[in-house]
Design an enzyme around this catalytic site. Structure first.
Site, PDB file in Angstrom:
ATOM      1  CB  ALA A  51      -4.223  -1.820   3.383  1.00 29.45           C
TER       2      ALA A  51
ATOM      3  CG  ASP B 205      -8.810  -5.341  10.924  1.00 29.39           C
ATOM      4  OD1 ASP B 205      -8.736  -5.574  12.146  1.00 29.39           O
ATOM      5  OD2 ASP B 205      -9.282  -6.143  10.100  1.00 29.39           O
TER       6      ASP B 205
ATOM      7  CE  LYS C 153      -6.447  -8.343   9.605  1.00 26.59           C
ATOM      8  NZ  LYS C 153      -7.059  -9.618   9.912  1.00 26.59           N
TER       9      LYS C 153
ATOM     10  N   PRO D 165      -4.959  -9.550  -1.719  1.00 27.63           N
ATOM     11  CG  PRO D 165      -4.488 -11.842  -1.709  1.00 27.63           C
ATOM     12  CD  PRO D 165      -3.942 -10.516  -1.260  1.00 27.63           C
ATOM     13  CB  VAL D 166     -10.585  -8.436  -3.023  1.00 26.25           C
ATOM     14  CG1 VAL D 166     -11.931  -7.862  -2.612  1.00 26.25           C
ATOM     15  CG2 VAL D 166      -9.775  -7.414  -3.814  1.00 26.25           C
ATOM     16  CB  ALA D 167     -13.396 -10.581   0.306  1.00 23.42           C
ATOM     17  N   GLY D 168     -10.083 -11.361   1.805  1.00 27.49           N
ATOM     18  CA  GLY D 168      -9.283 -12.532   2.135  1.00 27.49           C
ATOM     19  C   GLY D 168      -8.958 -12.676   3.618  1.00 27.49           C
ATOM     20  N   GLY D 169      -9.366 -11.700   4.432  1.00 27.69           N
ATOM     21  CA  GLY D 169      -8.958 -11.744   5.837  1.00 27.69           C
ATOM     22  C   GLY D 169      -7.594 -11.124   6.043  1.00 27.69           C
TER      23      GLY D 169
ATOM     24  CB  ALA E  66      -6.762  -5.825   7.087  1.00 30.34           C
ATOM     25  N   GLY E  67      -7.233  -5.818   3.396  1.00 26.38           N
ATOM     26  CA  GLY E  67      -6.898  -5.000   2.231  1.00 26.38           C
ATOM     27  C   GLY E  67      -7.697  -3.705   2.180  1.00 26.38           C
TER      28      GLY E  67
HETATM   29  O1  C5P Z   1     -14.883  -2.890  11.984  1.00 28.61           O
HETATM   30  P1  C5P Z   1     -15.182  -3.504  10.675  1.00 28.61           P
HETATM   31  O2  C5P Z   1     -16.069  -2.621   9.825  1.00 28.61           O
HETATM   32  O3  C5P Z   1     -13.980  -3.953   9.934  1.00 28.61           O
HETATM   33  O4  C5P Z   1     -16.014  -4.797  10.997  1.00 28.61           O
HETATM   34  C1  C5P Z   1     -16.712  -5.520   9.994  1.00 28.61           C
HETATM   35  C2  C5P Z   1     -17.702  -6.463  10.650  1.00 28.61           C
HETATM   36  O5  C5P Z   1     -16.998  -7.476  11.366  1.00 28.61           O
HETATM   37  C3  C5P Z   1     -18.592  -5.832  11.691  1.00 28.61           C
HETATM   38  O6  C5P Z   1     -19.764  -5.315  11.106  1.00 28.61           O
HETATM   39  C4  C5P Z   1     -18.903  -7.002  12.611  1.00 28.61           C
HETATM   40  O7  C5P Z   1     -19.900  -7.810  12.046  1.00 28.61           O
HETATM   41  C5  C5P Z   1     -17.629  -7.799  12.591  1.00 28.61           C
HETATM   42  N1  C5P Z   1     -16.704  -7.482  13.712  1.00 28.61           N
HETATM   43  C6  C5P Z   1     -17.043  -7.890  14.982  1.00 28.61           C
HETATM   44  N2  C5P Z   1     -16.196  -7.636  16.027  1.00 28.61           N
HETATM   45  C7  C5P Z   1     -15.030  -6.998  15.829  1.00 28.61           C
HETATM   46  C8  C5P Z   1     -14.663  -6.580  14.536  1.00 28.61           C
HETATM   47  C9  C5P Z   1     -15.527  -6.838  13.487  1.00 28.61           C
HETATM   48  O8  C5P Z   1     -18.114  -8.485  15.198  1.00 28.61           O
HETATM   49  N3  C5P Z   1     -14.206  -6.777  16.860  1.00 28.61           N
END
Ligand code: C5P
Length: 299
Positions: free
Chosen positions: A108, A140, A10, A98-102, A104-105
């Site tokens: 997925a 996500d 995404k 890609p991993v840890a790329g923003g 949402a791998g």
């Molecule tokens: O929900 P998810 O596990 O993907 O979120 C990872 C981290 O991102 C959370 O632990 C939090 O630090 C941050 N996060 C947040 N607010 C959101 C989504 C994620 O602070 N709406």
């Protein structure tokens, strides 16, 4: 029996972030779009949980956990527990995201695992229950089930499909060094005086009209400034993208992946070519919106 489910990456067309909540999450108003980069998750029956990962060589797999902390295994255990089952499975993840790329791998992978195991075990879990389980796994993950273009609220886990009559061409510029989402949110808390999150209604109009030039005006990402504070080197990539002809350049989610919107596929190919000439050796032309997690093979 083996089942393979494909789930998309995404990008966030808008990521508007409010003040941190008591539970540590941030209220979001976001517009997700699923794009044509995919992870394929294959599941098969087994007595114990296991996970293995492969990729196409361009993706650094070293950050993917190979134990029970992998989000795909957590998804599998959650689905089993939801149905009161003591079952396990073998999970293979073939990564194209890609991993840890923003992008949402991991989300997925979780979404694909839910769909794959639901099918493997013949559970027929109703969509609303699957979405609720997805929301427990990560903010996500519900969107990775849904795909398309969607409005996200809550901490991102509440998703509503958005009417989108366009097809948009993006150039994705992955980055060799990942960025942790919590650290970007922490930088956001430090640096930004947060207000009520919002999505400009004009963006929904432009999506309904399928207007690529129109949407470019309304793209916005509140996590960009804090991510750039942590990673000033990314500014150069954003600037290069614009100089190479993108209509907009922005970070995807919490970064570090940069996404460049082009006017059409031809334009995107041209942007990608010019980026390659500037030394970016791994740029991908993708399109969105695409479908959410779906079965591709079984038997
Ligand atoms: O929900 P998810 O596990 O993907 O979120 C990872 C981290 O991102 C959370 O632990 C939090 O630090 C941050 N996060 C947040 N607010 C959101 C989504 C994620 O602070 N709406």
């Amino acid at each position: 029996m083996r089942i393979t489910v494909r789930a998309p990456a995404k990008i966030n067309l808008v990521l508007s972030v409010g003040p941190v909540r008591p539970d540590g999450y941030h209220p979001l108003e976001t517009v997700y779009q699923a794009v044509s980069l995919y992870d394929d998750v294959t599941v098969s029956e087994d007595a114990e949980w296991s996970v293995e990962v492969s990729g196409d060589g361009r993706i650094d797999l070293s950050g993917v956990p190979l134990d029970g902390s992998n989000i795909a295994v957590r998804a599998g255990r959650l689905l089993a527990a939801h149905h009161g089952l003591g079952r396990a499975a073998r999970i293979h993840i073939d990564k194209g995201i890609p991993v840890a790329g923003g992008l949402a791998g991991g989300s997925a992978d979780a979404a694909a695992t839910l769909v794959a195991l639901d099918r493997l075990w013949g559970l027929g879990t109703p969509d609303d229950e699957l979405l609720a389980l997805a929301g427990e796994l990560g903010s996500d993950v519900p969107f990775a089930l849904l795909g398309g273009t969607a409005h996200g609220t809550g901490r991102g886990e509440l998703t509503t499909p958005v009417e989108d009559n366009g097809s948009y061409a993006w150039v994705v510029v992955p980055n060799a060094t990942g960025l942790s989402t919590p650290s970007v949110y922490a930088a956001y808390d430090r640096l930004v005086h947060a207000r009520e999150p919002q999505v400009r209604p004009e963006l929904f109009d432009a999506l309904r009209a399928g207007d690529a030039a129109g949407i470019s005006t309304f793209l916005a990402n509140d996590l960009e400034a804090p991510a750039l504070d942590l990673r000033p080197d990314l500014e150069r990539i954003l600037r290069d993208g614009l100089e190479c002809g993108a209509t907009t350049s922005m970070l995807s989610g919490s970064g570090p992946t940069v996404v460049l919107l082009a006017i059409d596929v031809e334009g995107a190919r041209q942007v990608a070519k010019e980026m390659a000439e500037r030394g970016y050796d791994d740029v991908r032309v993708v399109h969105g919106p695409v479908a959410g997690a779906h079965v591709v093979t079984h038997g």
